[in-house]
Scaffold this motif. Structure first.
Motif, PDB file in Angstrom:
ATOM      1  N   ASN A   1      -5.796  -4.375  -0.462  1.00 54.35           N
ATOM      2  CA  ASN A   1      -4.611  -5.158  -0.104  1.00 54.35           C
ATOM      3  C   ASN A   1      -5.045  -6.587   0.176  1.00 54.35           C
TER       4      ASN A   1
ATOM      5  N   LYS B   1       0.000   3.321  -1.655  1.00 53.08           N
ATOM      6  CA  LYS B   1      -1.395   3.114  -2.061  1.00 53.08           C
ATOM      7  C   LYS B   1      -2.325   3.806  -1.066  1.00 53.08           C
TER       8      LYS B   1
ATOM      9  N   ALA C   1       2.463  -0.797  -0.006  1.00 51.45           N
ATOM     10  CA  ALA C   1       1.119  -0.557   0.520  1.00 51.45           C
ATOM     11  C   ALA C   1       0.955   0.882   0.998  1.00 51.45           C
TER      12      ALA C   1
ATOM     13  N   CYS D   1     -10.246  -6.074   1.478  1.00 48.30           N
ATOM     14  CA  CYS D   1      -9.313  -7.159   1.742  1.00 48.30           C
ATOM     15  C   CYS D   1      -9.521  -8.229   0.666  1.00 48.30           C
TER      16      CYS D   1
ATOM     17  N   ASN E   1      -8.844   1.356  -1.759  1.00 47.97           N
ATOM     18  CA  ASN E   1      -7.560   0.757  -1.430  1.00 47.97           C
ATOM     19  C   ASN E   1      -7.747  -0.738  -1.209  1.00 47.97           C
TER      20      ASN E   1
ATOM     21  N   GLY F   1       2.935  -5.276  -1.072  1.00 50.66           N
ATOM     22  CA  GLY F   1       1.742  -6.111  -1.203  1.00 50.66           C
ATOM     23  C   GLY F   1       2.081  -7.579  -1.347  1.00 50.66           C
TER      24      GLY F   1
ATOM     25  N   THR G   1      -0.978  -8.989   3.675  1.00 50.68           N
ATOM     26  CA  THR G   1      -0.533  -7.604   3.808  1.00 50.68           C
ATOM     27  C   THR G   1      -1.223  -6.953   5.005  1.00 50.68           C
ATOM     28  N   TRP G   2      -2.543  -7.103   5.072  1.00 51.14           N
ATOM     29  CA  TRP G   2      -3.282  -6.524   6.203  1.00 51.14           C
ATOM     30  C   TRP G   2      -2.789  -7.100   7.522  1.00 51.14           C
TER      31      TRP G   2
END
Lengths: 157, 617
Positions: free
Chosen positions: B341, B197, B194, B213, B339, B186, B345-346
């Motif tokens: 992130n 998770k 990630a 997000c 979840n 992350g 990260t995405w």
């Protein structure tokens, strides 16, 4: 006012979870959050007024008092801090005669310090009604205020 | 408007069609309109380019593009002329006509707009040859150059959403395994894997499942998430859709700071476009999978970057965190499996899916894979966003990419990790930057802010600054944070104002331990980091304040006096002019003096003196 607020709530389909954005839009409309507006939001969204008040006082973005004609936001992000933003803040406070977060009695100037604006290359940054003034220093901030019609202490004599 | 695409095949053919319609040899103009450049007034330059192009009947004959942040914010406004990628920096708002006539039409280079490498004095023509860019690995951020954030076509033309199409031919578990294998950690601060998770959320009982997000980038001095979201929103969105598919979620949120209006607007447009194109909403690309995203603007509270506080805010309540003995992956938003992130990260996900975990693992260190975007700010020559492989040394970041410290001053420390991070002294500059190494020395990765400080920055003042920030941002729910941090702040203020007492530093250390152990959420239990790390590495500065009532860096007002160095003063009278209290006086061409009785230590004389004649001690 009631009509306008109903309209805003309508845009969010009356969804309570959008309380924060709804209040942001209301504030945009009225320049601050008058008591009547809060009551109207509470009634039309079926959220207790205590909850509305809790949210309004929790988030920094909200103001319960009217803002001035010129809204000055000085960035106090770390990059601006290490480049001397604090000295500029005290200069602006001294000239306007108000503390940060306050508005002058004539409703001309509001002065607030804000977290990072993300324009670090320009730091220290002073934003006046959405317009960026970069590479601020003490002398420059005095000049900006002077341009807006506020005389600094140096000009008194 | 693009018609709805109903299959992977259709996506492929749209991508091919768009790619074929682009001629890489066609002359082009790309102007950076990230928030940083817009603050320079770049919109005027854009308008004038459009006008001048129209006047010459060139509209449509050249590719004209406004793009997201390029990262070299120090040098804005920036214009890149293709196909040669000629790089113009600090472009004047009235330079459009000249650039079009000379460079675009005749291929002439305008010398004064080129970047000069301060190290060698060499003028650099091509954007890729600028050392600031050349020494980076611009994997995620590099795409910003190539797309107009408001154009889905631009994103599709660089094979955008092909990772989504590929992912949807995979089993959800296989996607998760790939992300676990890539060890994507992350980027928002904690560095939690990630993939784990995602796996937890997928396996958790309860419907609906949410995918969030986190774009509540609150760390002062960090703005990489904003630049990704406003510069390439489809990349972030693509990552989210892949995640949702893998997890089995049909509802997502993007929680973005209201202070980022351009990011809000660009992601809003991207969501609309993706829906219309069949990439978001019901039956994505004819796969039978449905997922939609809503945007929620934050209200300006730092604590809302903490996941459980963020959920409370999304639910329309005050953003107070809760104890985390139940993970969000089981009970998060509305008590459903969630979840979360962060933006960066995405944005990494599509790369992992497209090129595979093995490729991704080839970048970075043993424990931290891939690249990281840092915002390099403060006392640094090249302020901007920097993307480097994990494990790059601080020295390389500060001196090679960042170009060192302005005005020839000495480097003192670099602060990483925002208000939860710590200050790192020069003796640790060769440290390879990754999640684990930074934690080892008492700082942290955080979201990737790097604030450089020089000899004129006082480390006690910096600790006071961060602690003060956290006092005002503490939500007030738990006592260790609400009362503890405030008390630490009070002690720091005392030290800065000359009321420090023997034993104060020890007391700070003791309190810090208590807060770390006792606070409810990450804001509280990382709050003492700035104090702890400055004590650890700069204890002598604390001692100078406490014992000698002296601020060695000349920052803490109560402990310093201003005077004039008669050797250096030329009697130019500027200090007397700017002094608001008339404390600085003197005759023209004779050394000036400062009356300590009248002096308010506002600093106006020091900043205006061109001869460095103001002494602060």
């Amino acid at each position: 006012m009631e009509e306008k607020i109903k309209e805003i709530i309508q845009q969010y389909k009356g969804d309570k979870s959008y309380l924060v954005p709804i209040l942001q839009d209301v504030q945009k409309e009225f320049n601050y959050l008058p008591k009547d507006a809060l009551c109207a939001v509470s009634a039309n969204l079926s959220v207790p007024i205590s909850r509305v008040y809790e949210v309004v006082t929790f988030y920094k973005a909200f103001s319960l008092t009217p803002k001035g004609r010129y809204q000055l936001s000085l960035c106090m992000g770390t990059a601006c801090h290490v480049r001397g933003a604090e000295l500029i803040a005290s200069n602006i406070s001294d000239i306007l005669g108000i503390k940060e977060g306050e508005t002058t009695a004539d409703l001309e100037f509001s002065f607030e310090t804000v977290g990072c604006l993300g324009a670090c290359a320009l730091g220290p940054v002073l934003v006046v009604n959405g317009e960026y003034h970069g590479h601020m220093n003490i002398a420059k901030s005095t000049k900006v205020l002077k341009k807006l019609g506020k005389k600094g202490a140096t000009d008194d004599e | 408007m693009m018609s709805k695409m109903k299959s992977f095949h259709e996506l492929k053919s749209v991508q091919e069609r768009l790619k074929a319609s682009r001629d890489p040899k066609k002359p082009s103009v790309t102007i950076c309109v990230g928030t940083g450049c817009l603050a320079y007034g770049t919109q005027k330059l854009v308008d004038s380019f459009r006008e001048e192009l129209a006047k010459r009947d060139l509209t449509g004959k050249i590719d004209f593009r406004t793009s997201g942040c390029h990262g070299f914010c120090e040098r804005g406004p920036m214009v890149v002329i293709g196909p040669e990628n000629t790089f113009y920096q600090r472009v004047g708002l009235g330079d459009a006509a000249e650039i079009i006539d000379k460079t675009l039409l005749k291929g002439e280079i305008i010398d004064r707009l080129l970047y000069v490498d301060p190290a060698t004095g060499e003028k650099i023509v091509r954007e890729d040859d600028v050392p600031f860019y050349k020494k980076q690995t611009r994997l995620v951020f590099g795409l910003n150059f190539k797309v107009d954030p408001k154009s889905l076509d631009d994103y599709l033309a660089i094979d955008g959403y092909s990772a989504l199409a590929k992912a949807m031919t995979m089993q959800p578990e296989a996607i998760i395994q790939e992300v676990i294998k890539a060890n994507l950690r992350g980027r928002g601060g904690g560095g939690f894997p990630a993939g784990w998770k995602w796996d937890e959320t997928r396996k958790a009982d309860g419907e609906p499942k949410y995918v969030i997000c986190n774009a509540d980038e609150g760390d002062p001095g960090a703005y990489m998430d904003r630049s990704l979201l406003e510069g390439n929103p489809h990349l972030v969105l693509e990552g989210m859709i892949i995640g949702a598919y893998a997890i089995g979620s049909h509802e997502g949120y993007i929680y973005v700071r209201n202070e980022y209006p351009l990011a809000v607007s660009n992601i809003h447009i991207a969501i609309q476009q993706a829906r219309e194109a069949g990439l978001l909403g019901e039956n994505i690309l004819g796969s039978g999978f449905s997922f939609d995203v809503k945007i929620n603007r934050g209200g300006g509270a730092f604590v809302c970057g903490e996941s459980s506080a963020l959920f409370a805010s999304l639910e329309g309540r005050a953003g107070e965190p809760r104890a985390k003995y139940i993970h969000a992956t089981h009970r998060g938003l509305y008590d459903k499996p969630t979840n979360l992130n962060n933006v960066e990260t995405w944005a990494n996900v599509p790369f992992i899916i497209n090129r595979g975990a093995d490729w991704y693992c080839g970048i970075g260190t043993a424990g931290s894979k891939g690249t990281k975007i840092f915002s390099l700010v403060g006392k640094i020559n090249n302020t901007g966003l920097v993307e480097v492989p994990m494990g790059t040394s601080l020295r390389k970041i500060v001196f090679e990419i960042g170009g060192g410290i302005p005005e020839g001053r000495k480097f003192k420390a670099i602060q990483t990790g925002g208000p939860s991070g710590g200050c790192i002294p020069d003796k640790l500059l060769d440290l390879p930057v990754d999640f684990d190494e930074l934690t080892k020395i008492g700082s942290m990765m955080g979201s990737g802010g790097m604030i450089v400080m020089d000899e004129r920055n006082c480390m006690v003042d910096v600790a006071r600054y961060f602690t003060n920030f956290l006092v005002s941002e503490s939500c007030g729910k738990c006592v260790p944070c609400r009362e503890g941090i405030r008390r630490m702040r009070d002690i720091l203020v005392d030290i800065c104002e000359g009321r420090g007492q023997e034993g104060d530093v020890d007391l700070l250390e003791k309190m810090a331990k208590g807060i770390v152990d006792g606070a409810l959420c990450a804001l509280g239990n990382s709050a003492p980091n700035p104090v702890m790390s400055t004590i650890r590495h700069f204890r002598d500065e604390y001692e100078a304040h406490v014992r000698e009532k002296r601020c060695p860096s000349g920052v803490c007002k109560a402990l310093i006096t201003y005077s004039v160095d008669p050797e250096k003063c030329t009697g130019c009278t500027i200090c007397a002019k700017v002094c608001p209290t008339k404390a600085a006086t003197g005759e023209r061409k004779k050394a000036h003096v400062i009356d300590p009785e009248k002096c308010t230590k506002c600093g106006a004389c020091r900043e205006s003196c061109k001869f460095d004649a103001i002494i602060v001690r």
